[in-house]
Design a protein around this motif. Structure first.
Motif, mmCIF file in Angstrom:
data_model
loop_
_atom_site.group_PDB
_atom_site.id
_atom_site.type_symbol
_atom_site.label_atom_id
_atom_site.label_comp_id
_atom_site.label_asym_id
_atom_site.label_seq_id
_atom_site.Cartn_x
_atom_site.Cartn_y
_atom_site.Cartn_z
ATOM 1 N N LEU A 10 -35.412 15.661 10.940
ATOM 2 C CA LEU A 10 -34.104 15.287 10.935
ATOM 3 C C LEU A 10 -33.573 14.959 9.650
ATOM 4 N N LEU A 11 -34.141 13.963 8.976
ATOM 5 C CA LEU A 11 -33.640 13.430 7.871
ATOM 6 C C LEU A 11 -33.861 14.751 6.598
ATOM 7 N N ASN A 12 -34.937 15.276 6.406
ATOM 8 C CA ASN A 12 -34.749 16.605 5.620
ATOM 9 C C ASN A 12 -33.850 17.539 5.942
ATOM 10 N N PHE A 13 -33.474 17.765 7.087
ATOM 11 C CA PHE A 13 -32.378 18.763 7.514
ATOM 12 C C PHE A 13 -31.080 18.174 6.988
ATOM 13 N N LEU A 14 -30.918 16.977 7.465
ATOM 14 C CA LEU A 14 -29.436 16.482 7.001
ATOM 15 C C LEU A 14 -29.559 16.314 5.258
ATOM 16 N N ASP A 15 -30.407 15.945 4.684
ATOM 17 C CA ASP A 15 -30.419 16.034 3.449
ATOM 18 C C ASP A 15 -29.919 17.456 2.560
ATOM 19 N N GLY A 16 -30.682 18.360 3.342
ATOM 20 C CA GLY A 16 -30.422 19.674 2.714
ATOM 21 C C GLY A 16 -28.841 20.107 3.024
ATOM 22 N N ASN B 250 -19.085 20.302 -5.771
ATOM 23 C CA ASN B 250 -19.157 19.444 -7.103
ATOM 24 C C ASN B 250 -18.904 17.880 -6.877
ATOM 25 N N HIS B 251 -19.438 17.360 -6.114
ATOM 26 C CA HIS B 251 -19.580 15.924 -5.670
ATOM 27 C C HIS B 251 -20.586 15.188 -6.104
ATOM 28 N N ILE B 252 -21.933 16.049 -6.244
ATOM 29 C CA ILE B 252 -23.115 15.506 -6.528
ATOM 30 C C ILE B 252 -23.940 16.446 -7.201
ATOM 31 N N SER B 253 -25.029 16.144 -7.708
ATOM 32 C CA SER B 253 -25.996 17.174 -8.503
ATOM 33 C C SER B 253 -27.515 16.686 -7.887
ATOM 34 N N GLU B 254 -28.032 17.956 -7.749
ATOM 35 C CA GLU B 254 -29.542 17.640 -7.116
ATOM 36 C C GLU B 254 -30.471 17.064 -8.314
ATOM 37 N N SER B 255 -31.024 15.829 -7.920
ATOM 38 C CA SER B 255 -32.079 14.965 -8.724
ATOM 39 C C SER B 255 -33.450 15.619 -8.843
ATOM 40 N N ASN B 256 -33.802 16.284 -7.938
ATOM 41 C CA ASN B 256 -35.065 16.748 -7.923
ATOM 42 C C ASN B 256 -35.293 18.011 -8.833
ATOM 43 N N PRO B 257 -36.004 18.099 -9.687
ATOM 44 C CA PRO B 257 -35.816 19.185 -10.994
ATOM 45 C C PRO B 257 -36.699 20.476 -10.074
ATOM 46 N N ILE B 258 -37.157 20.517 -8.990
ATOM 47 C CA ILE B 258 -37.807 21.797 -8.342
ATOM 48 C C ILE B 258 -36.780 22.034 -7.489
ATOM 49 N N MET B 259 -36.161 21.428 -6.921
ATOM 50 C CA MET B 259 -35.016 21.784 -6.018
ATOM 51 C C MET B 259 -33.695 22.213 -6.816
ATOM 52 N N LYS C 170 -35.163 24.155 2.817
ATOM 53 C CA LYS C 170 -35.006 22.821 3.688
ATOM 54 C C LYS C 170 -35.146 22.972 5.080
ATOM 55 N N ILE C 171 -34.543 24.126 5.629
ATOM 56 C CA ILE C 171 -34.513 24.383 6.918
ATOM 57 C C ILE C 171 -35.987 24.818 7.539
ATOM 58 N N TYR D 143 -36.422 9.307 1.951
ATOM 59 C CA TYR D 143 -35.588 10.255 2.675
ATOM 60 C C TYR D 143 -34.297 9.076 3.158
ATOM 61 N N SER D 144 -34.613 8.038 3.643
ATOM 62 C CA SER D 144 -33.667 7.063 4.167
ATOM 63 C C SER D 144 -32.774 6.528 3.031
ATOM 64 N N SER D 145 -33.419 6.344 1.832
ATOM 65 C CA SER D 145 -32.720 6.157 0.585
ATOM 66 C C SER D 145 -31.605 7.143 0.119
ATOM 67 N N VAL D 146 -32.297 8.234 -0.022
ATOM 68 C CA VAL D 146 -31.538 9.352 -0.320
ATOM 69 C C VAL D 146 -30.178 9.433 0.620
ATOM 70 N N MET D 147 -30.483 9.300 2.050
ATOM 71 C CA MET D 147 -29.445 9.471 3.105
ATOM 72 C C MET D 147 -28.224 8.403 2.755
ATOM 73 N N VAL D 148 -28.626 7.202 2.381
ATOM 74 C CA VAL D 148 -27.507 6.181 1.970
ATOM 75 C C VAL D 148 -26.829 6.588 0.802
ATOM 76 N N LEU D 149 -27.544 7.137 -0.175
ATOM 77 C CA LEU D 149 -26.709 7.707 -1.313
ATOM 78 C C LEU D 149 -25.702 9.129 -0.787
ATOM 79 N N HIS D 150 -26.136 9.794 -0.046
ATOM 80 C CA HIS D 150 -25.136 10.787 0.590
ATOM 81 C C HIS D 150 -23.959 9.949 1.387
ATOM 82 N N ILE D 151 -24.374 8.855 1.959
ATOM 83 C CA ILE D 151 -23.226 8.148 2.619
ATOM 84 C C ILE D 151 -22.140 7.743 1.707
#
Length: 103
Positions: free
Chosen positions: A16-22, A32-41, A56-57, A89-97
């Protein structure tokens, strides 16, 4: 005692966290609110945003599959190992929020 049900819950939560992150990353980059930090992604995004989302799906579906069918006698080890990506992923979700509330 740790049961196999705990392992299933962790795989489901990770899925679920991976899906929501995607989804949130896709929307955030599209608008244009964020940028992807993971170089591979980020590289995958540059090739195709829809390929990014598809990966991601597919990963989420794979994790969901593992939640249903994965079995291990080393449940404690797997629970420990799953807490690492869950914490990330929990940390990433906090950033998304944070960025969603600052729009």
């Amino acid at each position: 005692m740790i049961r196999g049900g705990s392992l299933k819950i962790l795989f489901l939560l990770l899925s679920l966290l991976n899906f929501l992150d995607g989804i949130f990353t896709f929307l955030g980059i599209q608008f244009n609110h964020i940028s992807e930090s993971n170089p591979i992604m980020n590289h995958l995004w540059e090739i195709s945003p829809f390929l990014f989302l598809l990966l991601k799906i597919c990963l989420s579906l794979f994790l969901f599959y593992l939640a249903i069918y994965f079995y291990s006698k080393n449940t404690r080890t797997w629970i420990f190992l799953l807490f690492i990506p869950l914490a990330l992923y929990s940390s990433v979700m906090v950033l998304h929020i944070v960025w969603m509330t600052n729009i």
